[in-house]
Design an enzyme around this catalytic site. Structure first.
Site, PDB file in Angstrom:
ATOM      1  CG  ASN A  97      72.662  16.595   9.244  1.00  0.00           C
ATOM      2  OD1 ASN A  97      72.797  17.814   9.402  1.00  0.00           O
ATOM      3  ND2 ASN A  97      73.691  15.784   9.085  1.00  0.00           N
ATOM      4  CG  ASP A 310      80.394  18.702   4.684  1.00  0.00           C
ATOM      5  OD1 ASP A 310      79.459  18.813   5.516  1.00  0.00           O
ATOM      6  OD2 ASP A 310      80.715  17.610   4.165  1.00  0.00           O
TER       7      ASP A 310
HETATM    8 ZN   LIG Z   1      77.065  15.583   2.600  1.00  0.00          ZN
END
Ligand SMILES: [Zn+2]
Length: 435
Positions: A97, A310
């Site tokens: 992203n 993450d």
């Molecule tokens: Zn995610």
């Protein structure tokens, strides 16, 4: 790096790839693990006294947001990989992203080149599943694979369209790539910003219920069964998702999954205690204590394969707003090891061998990467850490450009001392940036 040799002397060598936990010497030479033995004489080698420390294969993070290209004010490949090295990570897989989105070969090639030029640890790009992460049209999976992607994912966004998900699995399996899924049914989750439960009710914040995740996990393991493709479920957070994964495994579906340190160690009550602190806002949200305890049990017993950070850097100004308006995500590369040592190893919830396995050997295996081992001849990606010394987590202590960590102001037991990639030192505690 060739010719330079480093001898790590007398450390507690923990290598889950060979079920090894023993006091040994380790010799790094010519970029590889040259020897692991009881007493190694290595004339001319730099000697690192490792007694009292753990020597382990470098950590592998399957889920890192490096933010470059497009969001360099949050993080760059340079700063993100320095953060990785400081956390003991020698390999990171970079989520898609960014802006532009890596959905074609040139963008992937750009990331690979920037990583080679500016990165201090290994970076493997993850390609987008759909063009522009829009969830409509598949990206150029084959040509991205040729440039070096190791998986595909629209992470940050769910793949709401089940037919697109099926086709993604079919194409990915043609190229032997896992599909990494961010499981969130947007029609169920709606405007939810924290776990749906008593805490969200008290705080008056819109709830994001467990079933918003587990319904998608159930769909996707069935699609994986249909297609025979490799499915990797990102940041599992609920008991119901674990049940769906266990059921899939019983049917022989090739599924792996990861959990983050924050979901293992924090709950929605921490959001409440924090007083709407946006450093506790992540997606999926911090769950209930029952979910948290189930995640720990699943990690220990093996239903959950590995830990992924993450790592999601955000600028202070973006997070310094009302809880409902702040972006989801917290940083995690530099605190993963101390958080897990403090929260799981020190209270004896997990063994040291399993802890190293979930941070290095298991994630490497999940994406078929040749790391996560101290076998002779393997790449000399190594971390040296302490399980007894402490890490005070302060905003100025980070290599990352962003400081949106839920651990700030905590002192965590566990400390990364040194990190090597291909036998080259990329981090030494207290000596500032690696370069
Ligand atoms: Zn995610």
């Amino acid at each position: 790096m060739s010719g330079e040799a480093v001898l790590l002397r007398g450390g507690r060598v923990v290598d889950p790839s060979r079920n090894l936990d023993q006091t040994l010497d380790v010799l790094l030479k010519d970029g590889v693990i040259a020897k692991v033995d009881e007493k190694i004489a290595a004339k001319g080698a730099e000697v690192v006294e490792a007694a009292g420390f753990v020597v382990a294969p470098g950590f592998v993070d399957l889920h890192t947001h490096l933010r470059e290209p497009g969001f360099e004010y949050k993080e760059t490949i340079a700063s993100g990989t320095r953060a990785a090295a400081a956390g003991g990570f020698t390999t990171v897989c970079a989520m898609a992203n960014t802006d532009p989105v890596p959905d074609d070969a040139p963008t992937v090639a750009f990331i690979v080149r920037r990583a080679r030029e500016t990165g201090v640890v290994r970076v493997f790009p993850i390609g987008a599943v759909s063009k522009g992460l829009k969830g409509v049209e598949l990206s150029e999976i084959g040509s991205m694979k040729a440039e070096g992607i190791v998986a595909i994912s629209d992470d940050g966004k769910p793949i709401a369209n089940g037919n697109l998900m099926r086709r993604a699995l079919e194409y990915a399996s043609m190229f032997s790539l896992p599909v990494v899924v961010h499981e969130e049914d947007p029609s169920i989750v709606g405007a939810g910003v924290m776990n749906e439960g008593w805490a969200s009710t008290r705080l008056g914040l819109a709830g994001w219920p467990n079933v918003g995740e587990s319904a998608m996990v159930a769909r996707d393991v069935q699609l994986a069964a249909l297609t025979g493709a490799r499915l990797h479920i990102a940041h599992v957070s609920t008991r119901e998702s674990l049940e769906a994964i266990r059921a899939a495994r019983r049917l022989g579906v090739p599924v792996t999954c990861e959990v983050t340190p924050h979901h293992l160690l924090l709950t929605d009550e921490d959001v409440a205690r924090s007083g709407y602190d946006t450093r506790f806002k992540m997606n999926p949200p911090l769950r209930s204590e029952a979910d948290r305890a189930a995640l720990v049990a699943a990690l220990v017993e093996g239903t959950i394969d590995c830990v992924a950070t993450d790592h999601a850097p955000h600028h202070e100004d973006e997070k310094n707003v009302e809880f409902a308006d702040a972006p989801f995500g917290v940083t995690g590369l530099e605190t993963a090891l101390p958080a897990l040592v403090d929260g799981l190893l020190a209270p004896r919830a997990i063994t040291l061998l399993r802890l190293v396995e979930v941070l290095s050997t298991a994630p490497a295996r999940a994406f078929a990467l040749p790391y996560g081992t101290l076998a002779e001849g393997a790449p000399a990606d190594v971390v040296l850490f302490s399980t007894t010394k402490s890490t005070p987590v302060t905003p100025d202590g980070f290599q990352s450009r962003s400081k949106n960590s839920p651990w700030i102001a905590r002192t965590l037991k566990g400390r990364v001392e040194k990190t090597w990639v291909a036998g080259r030192e990329v981090y030494a505690r207290g000596s500032g940036p690696a370069r």
